[in-house]
Design a protein around this motif. Sequence first.
Motif, mmCIF file in Angstrom:
data_model
loop_
_atom_site.group_PDB
_atom_site.id
_atom_site.type_symbol
_atom_site.label_atom_id
_atom_site.label_comp_id
_atom_site.label_asym_id
_atom_site.label_seq_id
_atom_site.Cartn_x
_atom_site.Cartn_y
_atom_site.Cartn_z
ATOM 1 N N MET A 86 15.113 28.663 44.672
ATOM 2 C CA MET A 86 14.481 28.652 45.863
ATOM 3 C C MET A 86 15.601 29.369 46.837
ATOM 4 S SD MET A 86 14.153 25.332 48.496
ATOM 5 C CE MET A 86 12.710 24.595 47.412
ATOM 6 N N ASP A 87 15.231 30.115 47.856
ATOM 7 C CA ASP A 87 16.085 30.871 48.728
ATOM 8 C C ASP A 87 16.679 30.012 49.880
ATOM 9 O OD1 ASP A 87 17.273 32.685 50.309
ATOM 10 O OD2 ASP A 87 15.705 34.068 50.569
ATOM 11 N N ILE A 96 19.616 28.314 43.300
ATOM 12 C CA ILE A 96 19.100 27.178 42.412
ATOM 13 C C ILE A 96 19.353 25.645 42.963
ATOM 14 C CG2 ILE A 96 19.877 26.278 40.133
ATOM 15 C CD1 ILE A 96 20.792 28.831 39.458
ATOM 16 N N ILE A 97 18.418 25.025 42.937
ATOM 17 C CA ILE A 97 18.445 23.522 43.316
ATOM 18 C C ILE A 97 18.470 22.797 42.154
ATOM 19 C CG2 ILE A 97 17.254 21.806 44.368
ATOM 20 C CD1 ILE A 97 17.444 23.833 46.257
ATOM 21 N N THR A 98 19.529 21.961 42.075
ATOM 22 C CA THR A 98 19.948 21.084 40.743
ATOM 23 C C THR A 98 20.267 19.646 41.090
ATOM 24 O OG1 THR A 98 21.122 21.211 38.769
ATOM 25 C CG2 THR A 98 22.346 22.028 40.512
ATOM 26 N N GLY A 99 20.671 19.029 40.048
ATOM 27 C CA GLY A 99 21.083 17.462 40.361
ATOM 28 C C GLY A 99 21.128 17.031 38.850
ATOM 29 N N ILE A 109 23.085 25.612 44.637
ATOM 30 C CA ILE A 109 23.978 26.830 43.879
ATOM 31 C C ILE A 109 23.595 28.159 44.322
ATOM 32 C CG2 ILE A 109 25.302 27.406 41.942
ATOM 33 C CD1 ILE A 109 25.011 24.395 42.299
ATOM 34 N N GLU A 110 24.547 28.736 45.223
ATOM 35 C CA GLU A 110 24.293 30.001 45.925
ATOM 36 C C GLU A 110 24.409 31.056 45.102
ATOM 37 O OE1 GLU A 110 25.876 32.226 50.235
ATOM 38 O OE2 GLU A 110 26.562 30.046 49.723
ATOM 39 N N ASN A 111 23.344 31.844 45.185
ATOM 40 C CA ASN A 111 23.395 33.241 44.355
ATOM 41 C C ASN A 111 24.205 34.053 44.957
ATOM 42 O OD1 ASN A 111 22.539 35.807 43.140
ATOM 43 N ND2 ASN A 111 20.531 35.017 43.174
ATOM 44 N N LYS A 115 25.508 39.257 41.775
ATOM 45 C CA LYS A 115 26.649 39.858 41.408
ATOM 46 C C LYS A 115 27.048 39.018 40.054
ATOM 47 C CE LYS A 115 28.502 41.932 45.539
ATOM 48 N NZ LYS A 115 27.160 41.400 46.242
ATOM 49 N N PRO A 116 27.677 39.637 39.012
ATOM 50 C CA PRO A 116 28.091 38.723 37.996
ATOM 51 C C PRO A 116 29.384 38.146 38.100
ATOM 52 C CG PRO A 116 28.523 41.073 37.560
ATOM 53 C CD PRO A 116 27.874 41.093 38.637
ATOM 54 N N VAL A 117 29.364 37.137 38.981
ATOM 55 C CA VAL A 117 30.435 36.274 39.525
ATOM 56 C C VAL A 117 30.114 34.752 39.677
ATOM 57 C CG1 VAL A 117 31.598 38.319 40.726
ATOM 58 C CG2 VAL A 117 30.114 36.914 42.034
ATOM 59 N N PRO A 118 30.918 33.886 39.603
ATOM 60 C CA PRO A 118 30.664 32.458 39.883
ATOM 61 C C PRO A 118 29.746 32.099 41.048
ATOM 62 C CG PRO A 118 32.638 32.637 38.878
ATOM 63 C CD PRO A 118 32.334 33.935 39.159
ATOM 64 N N TRP A 119 28.903 31.431 41.123
ATOM 65 C CA TRP A 119 27.943 30.920 42.325
ATOM 66 C C TRP A 119 28.709 29.663 42.997
ATOM 67 C CZ3 TRP A 119 22.068 31.530 41.243
ATOM 68 C CH2 TRP A 119 21.754 32.597 40.519
ATOM 69 N N THR A 120 28.534 29.608 44.221
ATOM 70 C CA THR A 120 28.980 28.678 45.081
ATOM 71 C C THR A 120 27.937 27.313 45.071
ATOM 72 O OG1 THR A 120 30.004 30.487 46.703
ATOM 73 C CG2 THR A 120 29.799 27.972 47.417
#
Length: 380
Positions: A86-87, A96-99, A109-111, A115-120
């Motif tokens: 989901m944007d 990404i929505i998760t739990g 989880i913010e895209n 980029k191939p780096v960790p997400w926030t």
Amino acid sequence: MFTRMMTVLLLCGSSALAAGPLKFERVKISDEPFEACSAFDVDKDGKIDIVSGSFWYPGPDFTKKHKIWDVKPEGEYRDDFCDFPMDVNGDGYLDIITGGWWGQKLRWIENPKGKPVPWTVHDVDDTGNIETIRFWDVDGDGRLEAVPNAGGRLVFYRLVCGPDGKGQGKFTEHVIMDKGVGHGTGFGDMNGDGRGDFVIPNAWVEAPKDPINDKWIVHNEFDMKMISNPVLVHDVNKDGLADIIVGAAHPYGLWWMEQKKDADGKRTWVRHDIDPDRSQYHDLALHDIDNDGELELITGKRYRAHNGHDPGAGDPVGVYYFEIDGGKFRRVTLDYGPADKSSGVGIYFWVEDLDGNGWKDIVAPGKEGLYLFKNLGPAK
């Protein structure tokens, strides 16, 4: 290091499909034990990628992986029970929505713009234990809401959007029931009034005209325990009344509940078994997998859902679809066998045409690894 295994499976297709049986190619993407996945274009390169737990796998070959975030291990589990795209912040990239059960938080989880780096990681709310999360248009505005099966409550979260319709990075909480909701939820129009209602293990919950501000009505018309998430609302026998399709998430069983109404309008429910001989039918989905214009039921076994303590935990795992013919369900087996060689469907699998060939594929995560079942269409 990735392991890769290909097996061509010739399956009995629908009798309505004149071209004959379908051909699937099974590919093992990874040995990672995450039980949730999704598929979407992470980096906007025009190719569908696979997301599962801590990693995303660039399409179309899915042989590489990039880190998303550190999902906390909890024994055999990984605390990620949903990976829905989901944007959330309106930047044009799908987040990404998760739990999870242990973290007890709804998160997005913010895209990082592909980029191939960790997400926030952003916390949305302290929800209580999350079994998994489903996404339905609860308020009828054309946008999906997040519905976690969490903390004994029936609750949904609406994405806050600006005048341009884009997400603003936050959600509002709407509680329908603050206790008494068990294992499993469903959503659909149960009474034919055009509004989406909820299904919980011991009732269906009727939507009012204003689902945000008015009170929902609980109808205690059945009593089920430890059921699948989701429960599917579907007119199985095409009599104009909504039925429900239910899996036993942990013990044995897969069945449908037929809705009946007498001359006075009193509603009753009749149970019909689909498959009483397999256990841990935790996740279910309806899709037209064989392109015959009719929906099929797609499901399978969640491997070691309770770490081997469920009935049938030692039985083979499997991935199946069921043709639905007026209430007669016919199983088609895509995979079946021991978990070191075969796949189940985890807690949150995904169905989508990943390669653009016009046939929907199945992405199946689980403690036994991440698999892709590529639908190649009719066997030649």
